[in-house]
Motif scaffolding. Structure first.
Motif, PDB file in Angstrom:
ATOM      1  N   GLY A 118      -7.020  -2.491  16.046  1.00  0.00           N
ATOM      2  CA  GLY A 118      -5.653  -2.976  16.043  1.00  0.00           C
ATOM      3  C   GLY A 118      -5.165  -3.389  14.668  1.00  0.00           C
ATOM      4  O   GLY A 118      -4.492  -4.411  14.506  1.00  0.00           O
ATOM      5  N   VAL A 119      -5.503  -2.621  13.654  1.00  0.00           N
ATOM      6  CA  VAL A 119      -5.140  -2.935  12.270  1.00  0.00           C
ATOM      7  C   VAL A 119      -3.987  -2.037  11.824  1.00  0.00           C
ATOM      8  O   VAL A 119      -3.987  -0.838  12.098  1.00  0.00           O
ATOM      9  CB  VAL A 119      -6.355  -2.743  11.332  1.00  0.00           C
ATOM     10  N   ASP A 120      -3.009  -2.628  11.153  1.00  0.00           N
ATOM     11  CA  ASP A 120      -1.906  -1.849  10.589  1.00  0.00           C
ATOM     12  C   ASP A 120      -2.380  -1.232   9.277  1.00  0.00           C
ATOM     13  O   ASP A 120      -2.682  -1.965   8.328  1.00  0.00           O
ATOM     14  CB  ASP A 120      -0.704  -2.763  10.338  1.00  0.00           C
ATOM     15  N   PRO A 121      -2.505   0.104   9.197  1.00  0.00           N
ATOM     16  CA  PRO A 121      -3.026   0.721   7.967  1.00  0.00           C
ATOM     17  C   PRO A 121      -2.184   0.439   6.734  1.00  0.00           C
ATOM     18  O   PRO A 121      -2.663   0.542   5.614  1.00  0.00           O
ATOM     19  CB  PRO A 121      -3.047   2.216   8.319  1.00  0.00           C
ATOM     20  N   ALA A 122      -0.914   0.079   6.948  1.00  0.00           N
ATOM     21  CA  ALA A 122      -0.055  -0.224   5.798  1.00  0.00           C
ATOM     22  C   ALA A 122      -0.512  -1.482   5.071  1.00  0.00           C
ATOM     23  O   ALA A 122      -0.169  -1.704   3.913  1.00  0.00           O
ATOM     24  CB  ALA A 122       1.397  -0.380   6.259  1.00  0.00           C
ATOM     25  N   THR A 123      -1.286  -2.324   5.766  1.00  0.00           N
ATOM     26  CA  THR A 123      -1.753  -3.580   5.155  1.00  0.00           C
ATOM     27  C   THR A 123      -3.161  -3.470   4.590  1.00  0.00           C
ATOM     28  O   THR A 123      -3.694  -4.441   4.074  1.00  0.00           O
ATOM     29  CB  THR A 123      -1.722  -4.707   6.202  1.00  0.00           C
ATOM     30  N   VAL A 124      -3.777  -2.290   4.722  1.00  0.00           N
ATOM     31  CA  VAL A 124      -5.157  -2.112   4.285  1.00  0.00           C
ATOM     32  C   VAL A 124      -5.190  -1.461   2.909  1.00  0.00           C
ATOM     33  O   VAL A 124      -4.545  -0.433   2.686  1.00  0.00           O
ATOM     34  CB  VAL A 124      -5.945  -1.240   5.295  1.00  0.00           C
ATOM     35  N   LYS A 125      -5.939  -2.031   1.994  1.00  0.00           N
ATOM     36  CA  LYS A 125      -6.103  -1.460   0.665  1.00  0.00           C
ATOM     37  C   LYS A 125      -7.253  -0.461   0.697  1.00  0.00           C
ATOM     38  O   LYS A 125      -8.389  -0.813   1.013  1.00  0.00           O
ATOM     39  CB  LYS A 125      -6.394  -2.550  -0.358  1.00  0.00           C
ATOM     40  N   GLY A 126      -6.968   0.798   0.391  1.00  0.00           N
ATOM     41  CA  GLY A 126      -7.983   1.840   0.445  1.00  0.00           C
ATOM     42  C   GLY A 126      -8.904   1.808  -0.757  1.00  0.00           C
ATOM     43  O   GLY A 126      -8.467   1.601  -1.893  1.00  0.00           O
ATOM     44  N   THR A 127     -10.210   2.004  -0.513  1.00  0.00           N
ATOM     45  CA  THR A 127     -11.194   2.050  -1.599  1.00  0.00           C
ATOM     46  C   THR A 127     -11.755   3.449  -1.800  1.00  0.00           C
ATOM     47  O   THR A 127     -12.624   3.652  -2.640  1.00  0.00           O
ATOM     48  CB  THR A 127     -12.358   1.086  -1.294  1.00  0.00           C
ATOM     49  N   GLY A 128     -11.264   4.417  -1.011  1.00  0.00           N
ATOM     50  CA  GLY A 128     -11.754   5.787  -1.124  1.00  0.00           C
ATOM     51  C   GLY A 128     -11.092   6.532  -2.265  1.00  0.00           C
ATOM     52  O   GLY A 128     -10.314   5.967  -3.050  1.00  0.00           O
ATOM     53  N   LYS A 129     -11.396   7.803  -2.362  1.00  0.00           N
ATOM     54  CA  LYS A 129     -10.848   8.650  -3.424  1.00  0.00           C
ATOM     55  C   LYS A 129      -9.331   8.691  -3.321  1.00  0.00           C
ATOM     56  O   LYS A 129      -8.763   8.848  -2.237  1.00  0.00           O
ATOM     57  CB  LYS A 129     -11.418  10.068  -3.308  1.00  0.00           C
ATOM     58  N   ASP A 130      -8.670   8.535  -4.473  1.00  0.00           N
ATOM     59  CA  ASP A 130      -7.206   8.531  -4.547  1.00  0.00           C
ATOM     60  C   ASP A 130      -6.594   7.419  -3.691  1.00  0.00           C
ATOM     61  O   ASP A 130      -5.463   7.525  -3.230  1.00  0.00           O
ATOM     62  CB  ASP A 130      -6.620   9.875  -4.105  1.00  0.00           C
ATOM     63  N   GLY A 131      -7.353   6.341  -3.489  1.00  0.00           N
ATOM     64  CA  GLY A 131      -6.818   5.208  -2.741  1.00  0.00           C
ATOM     65  C   GLY A 131      -6.788   5.397  -1.240  1.00  0.00           C
ATOM     66  O   GLY A 131      -6.145   4.628  -0.525  1.00  0.00           O
ATOM     67  N   ARG A 132      -7.515   6.434  -0.729  1.00  0.00           N
ATOM     68  CA  ARG A 132      -7.514   6.666   0.717  1.00  0.00           C
ATOM     69  C   ARG A 132      -8.264   5.560   1.443  1.00  0.00           C
ATOM     70  O   ARG A 132      -9.218   4.978   0.924  1.00  0.00           O
ATOM     71  CB  ARG A 132      -8.146   8.022   1.052  1.00  0.00           C
ATOM     72  N   ILE A 133      -7.822   5.292   2.659  1.00  0.00           N
ATOM     73  CA  ILE A 133      -8.442   4.258   3.479  1.00  0.00           C
ATOM     74  C   ILE A 133      -9.679   4.826   4.145  1.00  0.00           C
ATOM     75  O   ILE A 133      -9.653   5.909   4.704  1.00  0.00           O
ATOM     76  CB  ILE A 133      -7.451   3.750   4.545  1.00  0.00           C
ATOM     77  N   THR A 134     -10.781   4.076   4.091  1.00  0.00           N
ATOM     78  CA  THR A 134     -12.008   4.481   4.752  1.00  0.00           C
ATOM     79  C   THR A 134     -12.204   3.658   6.016  1.00  0.00           C
ATOM     80  O   THR A 134     -11.529   2.649   6.237  1.00  0.00           O
ATOM     81  CB  THR A 134     -13.228   4.282   3.834  1.00  0.00           C
ATOM     82  N   LYS A 135     -13.156   4.097   6.843  1.00  0.00           N
ATOM     83  CA  LYS A 135     -13.465   3.355   8.068  1.00  0.00           C
ATOM     84  C   LYS A 135     -13.931   1.943   7.740  1.00  0.00           C
ATOM     85  O   LYS A 135     -13.582   0.978   8.430  1.00  0.00           O
ATOM     86  CB  LYS A 135     -14.536   4.114   8.867  1.00  0.00           C
ATOM     87  N   ALA A 184     -13.369  -3.992   7.573  1.00  0.00           N
ATOM     88  CA  ALA A 184     -13.298  -5.200   6.738  1.00  0.00           C
ATOM     89  C   ALA A 184     -11.971  -5.922   6.940  1.00  0.00           C
ATOM     90  O   ALA A 184     -11.924  -7.158   7.006  1.00  0.00           O
ATOM     91  CB  ALA A 184     -13.489  -4.828   5.266  1.00  0.00           C
ATOM     92  N   ALA A 185     -10.878  -5.156   7.047  1.00  0.00           N
ATOM     93  CA  ALA A 185      -9.571  -5.778   7.260  1.00  0.00           C
ATOM     94  C   ALA A 185      -9.512  -6.470   8.611  1.00  0.00           C
ATOM     95  O   ALA A 185      -8.921  -7.551   8.750  1.00  0.00           O
ATOM     96  CB  ALA A 185      -8.469  -4.708   7.163  1.00  0.00           C
ATOM     97  N   ALA A 186     -10.136  -5.876   9.623  1.00  0.00           N
ATOM     98  CA  ALA A 186     -10.127  -6.474  10.958  1.00  0.00           C
ATOM     99  C   ALA A 186     -10.940  -7.754  11.002  1.00  0.00           C
ATOM    100  O   ALA A 186     -10.673  -8.650  11.802  1.00  0.00           O
ATOM    101  CB  ALA A 186     -10.663  -5.477  11.984  1.00  0.00           C
ATOM    102  N   ALA A 187     -11.950  -7.849  10.107  1.00  0.00           N
ATOM    103  CA  ALA A 187     -12.823  -9.023  10.116  1.00  0.00           C
ATOM    104  C   ALA A 187     -12.252 -10.207   9.350  1.00  0.00           C
ATOM    105  O   ALA A 187     -12.740 -11.336   9.485  1.00  0.00           O
ATOM    106  CB  ALA A 187     -14.189  -8.649   9.533  1.00  0.00           C
ATOM    107  N   THR A 188     -11.226  -9.991   8.551  1.00  0.00           N
ATOM    108  CA  THR A 188     -10.648 -11.072   7.763  1.00  0.00           C
ATOM    109  C   THR A 188      -9.662 -11.881   8.591  1.00  0.00           C
ATOM    110  O   THR A 188      -8.958 -11.337   9.443  1.00  0.00           O
ATOM    111  CB  THR A 188      -9.928 -10.512   6.529  1.00  0.00           C
ATOM    112  N   PRO A 189      -9.575 -13.209   8.366  1.00  0.00           N
ATOM    113  CA  PRO A 189      -8.647 -14.036   9.125  1.00  0.00           C
ATOM    114  C   PRO A 189      -7.201 -13.617   8.960  1.00  0.00           C
ATOM    115  O   PRO A 189      -6.375 -13.806   9.836  1.00  0.00           O
ATOM    116  CB  PRO A 189      -8.877 -15.444   8.549  1.00  0.00           C
ATOM    117  N   ALA A 190      -6.880 -13.003   7.818  1.00  0.00           N
ATOM    118  CA  ALA A 190      -5.487 -12.636   7.551  1.00  0.00           C
ATOM    119  C   ALA A 190      -5.172 -11.233   8.020  1.00  0.00           C
ATOM    120  O   ALA A 190      -4.213 -10.618   7.594  1.00  0.00           O
ATOM    121  CB  ALA A 190      -5.191 -12.752   6.055  1.00  0.00           C
TER     122      ALA A 190
END
Length: 406
Positions: free
Chosen positions: A125-142, A147-153
């Protein structure tokens, strides 16, 4: 001037693949040999490099389409192009009347999401727009999603809709279903496992093993081992070497059936099941019987890393004479693993837990593991299967046997 990008040769007997992910969108700047798309084959994901530098042109196929080797999938236009993050997203295509609203797991935009990432977005249930990607070219990884789901924010839960899904919604209750096409890898896994059940006269025999000696050896030498060899000392190195010894004693477990012939192998190519984003893959440790424990551990560590990155090569998963699958890393207590054809046997390892056992007439607590050997009864007799497990058990309970080949 436009240059066509075609599906490369994927390996022997592989004639088609599925477009798994677009890594570049129309208008993006592309360097020569830079990956622009990811293809899913029966075994692994393969990146398609750009043959020239220029600007990403039109996509000729969509994510999920089946493409043949040599078929054109896109074009590269001449020019400098815009940075990937500045590319304008294409409109989402859905069956919903609210197609103008962005779905949380859209394939569109400069940071396209892979199928495994889309599933993680929906599950957590994570909004991908709020996730900072660490993959190639800034792509979001699993891992980014988890990690985003585990953070309080973490972002609030959003409705799990996706362009690739065909949701069935009960309006009165808000209950939703999602229909997602199986990846080519998952389809192949399903087909091969069912073929194994239909073809082999499969049977499983069990034993347990006291892990005390191996745990003590690992605890005593793990720091020196890592310092000398640059890799951690795990349990798989012991089991692979012990299995190779047992295979020499019971050659039918290392054999295979070819028509009306039995093929015996005087080498041990050990397939090891490792996790990948698309499911379990089984790369092969070639000539494992000739390798040291350190070399085995290095090979397994490399396989695990590249399986996660999706960079395993197809040739690395061909062949194999015997398979070891470690369900214990996921907490499995006992299982009946399925044979990996054309192999005739597979060893299942399980979690280690303290249990009360009788040793020299005394009840003691020991770290125990259940072992399971599934085998093709057409080739391997019950006596041979049990003898194999006993030989393996003896080697693990007394690791000195591995050193002196006893």
């Amino acid at each position: 001037m436009a240059t066509e990008v075609t599906v490369p040769v994927l390996g022997e007997s592989i004639t088609e693949a599925t477009l798994g992910e677009w890594l570049k969108q129309p208008g993006d700047a592309v360097a020569v040999d830079e990956p622009i798309a990811s293809l899913e084959t029966d075994k692994v994901s393969v990146e398609v490099p750009s043959p020239v530098a220029g600007v990403m042109g039109a996509h000729a196929v969509q994510v999920g389409d089946t493409v043949q080797v040599g078929a054109m999938i896109a074009t590269i236009e001449s020019g400098a192009g815009a940075p990937a993050q500045a590319a304008a997203p294409q409109p989402a295509v859905t069956e919903s009347p609210k197609a103008a609203e962005p779905a949380p797991a859209s394939d569109d935009g400069p940071a396209a999401l892979s199928p495994s990432v889309r599933r993680a977005v929906l599950e957590h249930g994570v909004d991908p727009a709020t996730v900072k990607g660490t993959g190639k070219d800034g792509r979001i990884t699993k891992d980014d999603v988890i990690a985003a789901a585990a953070t309080p924010a973490a972002a609030p839960v959003v409705a799990p809709t996706a362009p690739v899904a065909s949701p069935s919604v009960a309006q009165s209750t808000g209950r939703k279903e999602e229909r997602v096409r199986m990846t080519r890898l998952r389809q192949t896994i399903a087909k091969r496992l069912k073929e194994a059940q239909n073809t082999a006269a499969m049977l499983t025999t069990f034993n347990d093993v006291d892990m005390t000696a191996v745990i003590e050896a690992r605890t005593k030498y793990k720091d020196l081992f890592e310092k000398k060899h640059g890799v951690r000392l795990g349990f798989m190195g012991f089991f692979v070497k012990a299995a190779c010894m047992a295979l020499k004693d019971i050659p039918s477990v290392n054999a295979s059936i070819d028509g009306e012939d039995i093929v015996y192998h005087d080498y041990a190519d050990i397939s090891v099941a490792v996790s990948s984003p698309g499911g379990l893959v089984v790369p092969v440790i070639r000539d494992a019987d000739q390798l040291s424990v350190a070399a085995v551990e290095k090979t397994i560590g490399d396989f695990g890393k590249r399986a996660k990155d999706g960079t395993l090569k197809m040739d690395e998963m061909k062949g194999g004479t015997f398979t070891i699958s470690n369900g214990g890393v996921f907490g499995s207590l006992m299982s009946t693993p399925i044979i990996n054809p054309p192999q005739s046997a597979v060893l299942g390892l399980h979690r280690i837990e303290d249990r009360a056992v009788v040793v020299d007439g005394q009840i003691v607590i020991r770290p125990m593991m259940y072992l399971a050997l599934s085998y093709d009864h057409r080739l391997i007799d019950g006596r041979e299967a049990v003898t194999f497990l006993v030989a393996l058990k003896n080697a693990i309970e007394d690791p000195t046997r591995i050193l002196i080949d006893l």
